[in-house]
Design an enzyme around this catalytic site. Structure first.
Site, PDB file in Angstrom:
ATOM      1  CE  LYS A 202      -3.432   2.554   2.563  1.00 41.64           C
ATOM      2  NZ  LYS A 202      -4.476   2.525   3.583  1.00 41.64           N
ATOM      3  CE  LYS A 262      -6.173   2.032  -0.463  1.00 42.21           C
ATOM      4  NZ  LYS A 262      -6.452   2.241   0.914  1.00 42.21           N
TER       5      LYS A 262
HETATM    6  C1  PBG Z   1      -6.940   3.793   5.427  1.00 46.49           C
HETATM    7  C2  PBG Z   1      -7.546   3.525   4.116  1.00 46.49           C
HETATM    8  C3  PBG Z   1      -7.484   4.411   3.062  1.00 46.49           C
HETATM    9  C4  PBG Z   1      -8.179   3.812   2.016  1.00 46.49           C
HETATM   10  C5  PBG Z   1      -8.664   2.580   2.448  1.00 46.49           C
HETATM   11  N1  PBG Z   1      -8.259   2.407   3.767  1.00 46.49           N
HETATM   12  C6  PBG Z   1      -6.893   5.765   2.986  1.00 46.49           C
HETATM   13  C7  PBG Z   1      -5.548   6.012   3.492  1.00 46.49           C
HETATM   14  O1  PBG Z   1      -4.729   5.106   3.630  1.00 46.49           O
HETATM   15  O2  PBG Z   1      -5.251   7.163   3.762  1.00 46.49           O
HETATM   16  C8  PBG Z   1      -8.346   4.444   0.678  1.00 46.49           C
HETATM   17  C9  PBG Z   1      -9.470   3.991  -0.149  1.00 46.49           C
HETATM   18  C10 PBG Z   1      -9.745   4.843  -1.320  1.00 46.49           C
HETATM   19  O3  PBG Z   1      -9.078   5.867  -1.587  1.00 46.49           O
HETATM   20  O4  PBG Z   1     -10.687   4.484  -2.047  1.00 46.49           O
HETATM   21  N2  PBG Z   1      -6.918   2.815   6.342  1.00 46.49           N
END
Ligand code: PBG
Length: 338
Positions: A202, A262
């Site tokens: 991520k 991601k």
């Molecule tokens: C945070 C989380 C995020 C997303 C899913 N879980 C945002 C981040 O890490 O700041 C993003 C999902 C999206 O942008 O559709 N736990």
């Protein structure tokens, strides 16, 4: 024997196989079906549906609406829903106290969805950010997001979700070592069949912007020493590729059943490398910013929105994904079923 044997032109004319719809379908290498989609869905504590302005077509759903959506997923052939909470600003605090609330909106939504459509899988995000007033995924101490104390809270949260009937826990926090600790805790509590899909690779990405509006997680807060803390202190550096293989290897070794990359489209090279290196079920998250770009350009008439949606989902399959977490899921499934 080389894997690609090519006759010279004019014996070989690649266009022969593209001349009609039937020939294109006949030699097609990949497919896209509703079974490839995980529906990303935001639930809120209130009634009805509330539109998310930066994500046209996406509403925050009440628990009741989420149950109806689970039935819709079943009818559309969508195998799984990933549910994210919107929490009222006044109910957040520094430690994200509500993250493990057994009567909270996530627990209630999971139960309502599993009651309404038990055949549809439910996946929950394991992370503190929807619940913390500073918007970080973990606890802050000494101006840092602290790893090990955060894991303890994540375990409480994950166990609560499993208890509520969640099928797949999806830790998105990027703390080190959390998959192993969570797996052990699940085993110890008898949740042998609860799956883990780790957000393994991520990245610290600008493409999460609209999600912060969707879950009501505003500007990122500061640590006790007053310096703004960057999610780049725990999420991956977009310049890095090799590191994703180490992250995925760690999570698989610790007991992840499935792994995720991601964001999605900007990181398809990572998806491909992970698929080739591990042959484990690999998913990509087409995140909020990717959704917003396609819908915004579509609304302006700059691209054919529906074609861009389907093409983007196809790209994930071509890259080797087992499936895609996407806000487009119901729309794409409807199109595929038509
Ligand atoms: C945070 C989380 C995020 C997303 C899913 N879980 C945002 C981040 O890490 O700041 C993003 C999902 C999206 O942008 O559709 N736990």
């Amino acid at each position: 024997m080389p894997s690609h044997v090519l006759a010279p032109y004019p014996a070989l004319r690649p266009r022969r196989l593209r001349q009609a719809d039937w020939t294109r379908r006949l030699v097609r290498e990949n497919t896209l079906s509703p079974a490839d989609l995980i529906w990303a869905m935001v639930v809120h504590e209130g009634d009805g549906r509330v539109p998310v302005s930066s994500m046209p077509g996406v509403d925050r759903l009440s628990v009741k609406e989420a149950a109806l959506a689970a039935k819709e997923a079943r009818a559309l052939g969508i195998p799984c829903i990933a549910v994210f909470p919107h929490i009222d600003g006044g109910r957040k605090d520094a430690s994200g106290s509500l993250a493990a609330d057994p009567n909270g909106v996530i627990a209630r939504a999971v139960k309502a969805m599993k009651d309404a459509a038990p055949e549809v899988g439910v996946m929950c995000d394991v992370a503190l950010d929807p619940y913390t007033d500073h918007g970080h995924d973990g606890l802050i101490s000494g101006g840092k997001v602290v790893n090990d104390p955060t894991i303890e809270r994540l375990v409480e949260q994950g166990l609560m979700q499993a208890q509520a009937g969640c099928d797949i826990l999806a830790p998105s926090d990027m703390m080190d070592g959390r998959i192993g600790v969570l797996r052990q805790a699940l085993e110890a509590e008898g949740h042998h069949d609860t799956m883990i899909m780790s957000y393994a690779a991520k990245y610290a990405s600008a493409f999460y912007g609209p999600y912060r509006e969707a879950i009501g997680s505003g500007k990122l807060g500061t640590g006790s020493v007053g310096n703004p803390i960057d999610k780049a202190t725990y999420q991956m550096d977009p310049f890095n590729g090799d590191e994703s293989l180490r992250e995925v290897a760690l999570d698989l070794t610790e007991g992840a059943d499935m792994v995720m990359v991601k964001p999605g489209l900007p990181y398809l090279d990572i998806v491909r490398r992970v698929v080739e290196a591990f042959s484990a079920p690999t998913f990509a998250f087409q995140v909020s910013g990717e959704y917003a770009m396609i819908t915004a350009a579509g609304a302006n008439g700059w691209i054919d929105e529906e074609r861009a949606m389907m093409e983007s989902l196809t790209a994930f399959k071509r890259a080797g994904c087992a499936g895609v977490i996407t806000y487009f899921a119901p729309r794409a499934a409807r199109k595929l079923g038509a």
